[in-house]
Enzyme design. Structure first.
Site, PDB file in Angstrom:
ATOM      1  N   GLU A  98       0.431  -1.436   0.706  1.00  0.00           N
ATOM      2  CA  GLU A  98       0.236   0.341   0.009  1.00  0.00           C
ATOM      3  C   GLU A  98       1.354   1.083  -0.214  1.00  0.00           C
ATOM      4  O   GLU A  98       1.593   1.208   0.077  1.00  0.00           O
ATOM      5  CB  GLU A  98      -0.957  -0.049   0.780  1.00  0.00           C
ATOM      6  CG  GLU A  98      -1.815  -1.287   1.191  1.00  0.00           C
ATOM      7  CD  GLU A  98      -2.979  -1.383   2.671  1.00  0.00           C
ATOM      8  OE1 GLU A  98      -3.186  -0.175   3.079  1.00  0.00           O
ATOM      9  OE2 GLU A  98      -3.695  -2.717   1.835  1.00  0.00           O
ATOM     10  N   CYS A 113       3.620   8.565   1.192  1.00  0.00           N
ATOM     11  CA  CYS A 113       4.248   7.691   1.642  1.00  0.00           C
ATOM     12  C   CYS A 113       4.436   5.941   1.367  1.00  0.00           C
ATOM     13  O   CYS A 113       3.420   5.546   0.800  1.00  0.00           O
ATOM     14  CB  CYS A 113       3.470   7.285   3.027  1.00  0.00           C
ATOM     15  SG  CYS A 113       4.245   6.352   4.464  1.00  0.00           S
ATOM     16  N   CYS A 120       6.391  -6.455   6.967  1.00  0.00           N
ATOM     17  CA  CYS A 120       7.770  -6.212   7.993  1.00  0.00           C
ATOM     18  C   CYS A 120       8.350  -7.139   8.373  1.00  0.00           C
ATOM     19  O   CYS A 120       7.742  -7.867   9.130  1.00  0.00           O
ATOM     20  CB  CYS A 120       7.168  -4.832   8.546  1.00  0.00           C
ATOM     21  SG  CYS A 120       8.154  -3.666   9.552  1.00  0.00           S
ATOM     22  N   CYS A 124       6.950  -3.808  15.489  1.00  0.00           N
ATOM     23  CA  CYS A 124       6.657  -3.293  16.326  1.00  0.00           C
ATOM     24  C   CYS A 124       5.345  -3.118  17.373  1.00  0.00           C
ATOM     25  O   CYS A 124       4.454  -3.756  15.910  1.00  0.00           O
ATOM     26  CB  CYS A 124       6.504  -1.477  15.936  1.00  0.00           C
ATOM     27  SG  CYS A 124       8.007  -1.180  15.519  1.00  0.00           S
ATOM     28  N   CYS A 127       1.793  -1.315  15.545  1.00  0.00           N
ATOM     29  CA  CYS A 127       2.217  -1.076  14.105  1.00  0.00           C
ATOM     30  C   CYS A 127       0.825  -2.660  13.631  1.00  0.00           C
ATOM     31  O   CYS A 127       1.394  -3.590  13.611  1.00  0.00           O
ATOM     32  CB  CYS A 127       3.123  -1.333  13.779  1.00  0.00           C
ATOM     33  SG  CYS A 127       3.368  -0.873  12.454  1.00  0.00           S
ATOM     34  N   GLY A 174       6.853  -1.377   6.089  1.00  0.00           N
ATOM     35  CA  GLY A 174       8.675  -2.413   5.648  1.00  0.00           C
ATOM     36  C   GLY A 174       9.864  -1.082   6.589  1.00  0.00           C
ATOM     37  O   GLY A 174       9.097  -0.805   6.987  1.00  0.00           O
ATOM     38  N   HIS A 230       9.285   6.876  20.136  1.00  0.00           N
ATOM     39  CA  HIS A 230       8.225   6.447  20.684  1.00  0.00           C
ATOM     40  C   HIS A 230       8.104   6.344  21.907  1.00  0.00           C
ATOM     41  O   HIS A 230       7.367   5.704  24.018  1.00  0.00           O
ATOM     42  CB  HIS A 230       7.849   5.152  20.025  1.00  0.00           C
ATOM     43  CG  HIS A 230       7.653   5.124  18.408  1.00  0.00           C
ATOM     44  ND1 HIS A 230       6.705   5.974  17.750  1.00  0.00           N
ATOM     45  CD2 HIS A 230       8.113   4.866  17.756  1.00  0.00           C
ATOM     46  CE1 HIS A 230       6.754   5.791  16.716  1.00  0.00           C
ATOM     47  NE2 HIS A 230       7.616   4.859  16.467  1.00  0.00           N
ATOM     48  N   CYS A 349      -1.756   6.830   9.395  1.00  0.00           N
ATOM     49  CA  CYS A 349       0.138   5.773   9.982  1.00  0.00           C
ATOM     50  C   CYS A 349      -0.816   4.096  11.000  1.00  0.00           C
ATOM     51  O   CYS A 349      -1.534   4.448  11.987  1.00  0.00           O
ATOM     52  CB  CYS A 349       1.057   6.716  10.762  1.00  0.00           C
ATOM     53  SG  CYS A 349       2.077   6.371  11.175  1.00  0.00           S
TER      54      CYS A 349
END
Length: 375
Positions: A98, A113, A120, A124, A127, A174, A230, A349
């Site tokens: 995407e 983006c 990925c 995380c 995510c 990723g 983060h 995001c």
């Protein structure tokens, strides 16, 4: 008797300037043809050699026989109520990735983006993309193909002041630095005047902290760098961003200093900080963050967590995000809160998921854990 198999054509889409020049030399042509064809591909969005009118008919015929311009297939294109556009693209093995185009400043800035992997390679905890698992790295053609598809959809570039895509962020599906050998030539095409002609300040690579590759990146190119931080302590960051076990916060910040030292201008690191309710959004967390970054030239982007099913995390209230921003302001930091865009088409995001043939079995384990919790 076996049927003759047609030779595979060379895909020109992902070729850098040097690779394109080498290709034309290999077919008995002059190097300057590379610039001509690059402009047709990347400025005009052209995939038909017959339409390249400043090239001789004989060369057009030759190119059609030995080469092609093949981008990802568009499976879905949708526009959010806020103007954000998302494409679901099919790549070579049938997987989906995407890419998202975000307009701002009354349409003057259009930020794309871009994804770098199918799924990925990291995981995380906050995510949604990471929960899909990982299949493979995207090729340079599949990476730059996302820019090519978006530009073709919005319209060809007429002049440098009217680009359909004004900024690119390697922040999609990723971890870009885990696919360095394909991401680097794609970004060089983004900067090349015969490619997309973007300023190095308008191309940003975001990393979760692959320290050795940050150093390697700085030796090759000086695009803008963002780090997915983060958290300001190793204990919390390891919980949110598991690669922190291998490359802790101190080693990451040291790599950022080395990267800035290699840039030939005044630059800042963008620090991405996803605010998660009752996890990292309290005053103590703001104080820790400010103390941690005091020696690093940086700017902080606050990103309210975008929920997805069974994540175990919640989005903080708007008031709490503003309070966190104010605490940072009092400590000397300007920290804009990123407006959530494209949420109604799952383009925000952390929400990009595509379709991944997960060879890591991570998605399967994630679904099993959800079922166990439900029982």
């Amino acid at each position: 008797m076996t049927a003759d198999i047609a030779p595979q054509k060379t895909n020109l889409l992902g070729m850098s300037r040097g690779e394109m020049e080498a290709f034309f030399l290999s077919v008995g042509e002059k190097k300057f043809r590379a610039a001509q064809v690059m402009k047709w591909i990347h400025h005009e969005g052209c995939d038909d050699f017959a339409a390249m009118t400043n090239i001789s008919k004989a060369l057009r015929v030759k190119l059609a026989e030995v080469a092609e311009i093949r981008g990802p297939g568009v499976v879905y294109e949708g526009t959010s109520s806020d103007g954000t556009r998302k494409w679901v693209l099919e790549v070579e093995d049938g997987s989906y990735v995407e890419t998202v185009l975000i307009p701002a400043d009354n349409g003057k800035r259009r930020t794309l983006c871009v994804s770098s992997q199918v799924g990925c390679s990291l995981d995380c905890s906050f995510c949604s993309t990471g929960k899909q698992g990982f299949q493979r790295n995207l090729t340079a053609a599949e990476i730059i193909g996302q820019v090519w598809v978006a530009q073709r959809s919005v319209g060809p570039r007429k002049d440098t002041a009217n680009r359909p895509v004004t900024n690119v962020v390697m922040m999609g599906m990723g971890e870009p630095l885990m696919n360095f050998d394909n991401v680097l030539p794609a970004m060089k095409l983004m900067l090349d005047d015969d490619g997309y002609g973007l300023s190095k300040r308008r191309v940003t690579l975001s990393t979760s902290g692959v320290v050795p590759m940050i150093d390697k990146l700085g030796d090759e190119i000086d695009v803008s760098l963002a780090i997915s931080l983060h958290a300001a302590t190793d204990e919390l960051r390891t919980e949110l961003v598991p690669i922190n076990r291998k490359y802790n916060i101190r080693s990451l910040l040291d790599a950022c200093h080395r990267y800035l030292a290699k840039c030939d201008d005044t630059r800042m690191i963008t620090v991405e900080y996803t605010l998660i309710k009752d996890v990292n959004d309290q005053q103590i967390h703001a104080e820790q963050l400010a103390a941690l970054l005091k020696e690093l030239p940086s700017k902080i982007n606050l990103i309210p967590f975008n929920p997805f099913p069974h994540s175990g995390y919640e989005k903080p209230s708007r008031n709490q995000c503003v309070r966190f921003q104010q605490w940072l302001y009092e400590l000397g930091y300007t920290a804009p809160i990123r407006t959530t865009r494209g949420e109604d088409i799952d383009a925000a995001c952390g929400q990009l998921v595509g379709r991944v043939k997960d060879r890591t079995k991570r998605h399967e384990r994630y679904i099993q854990s959800i079922q166990i919790d439900a029982d």
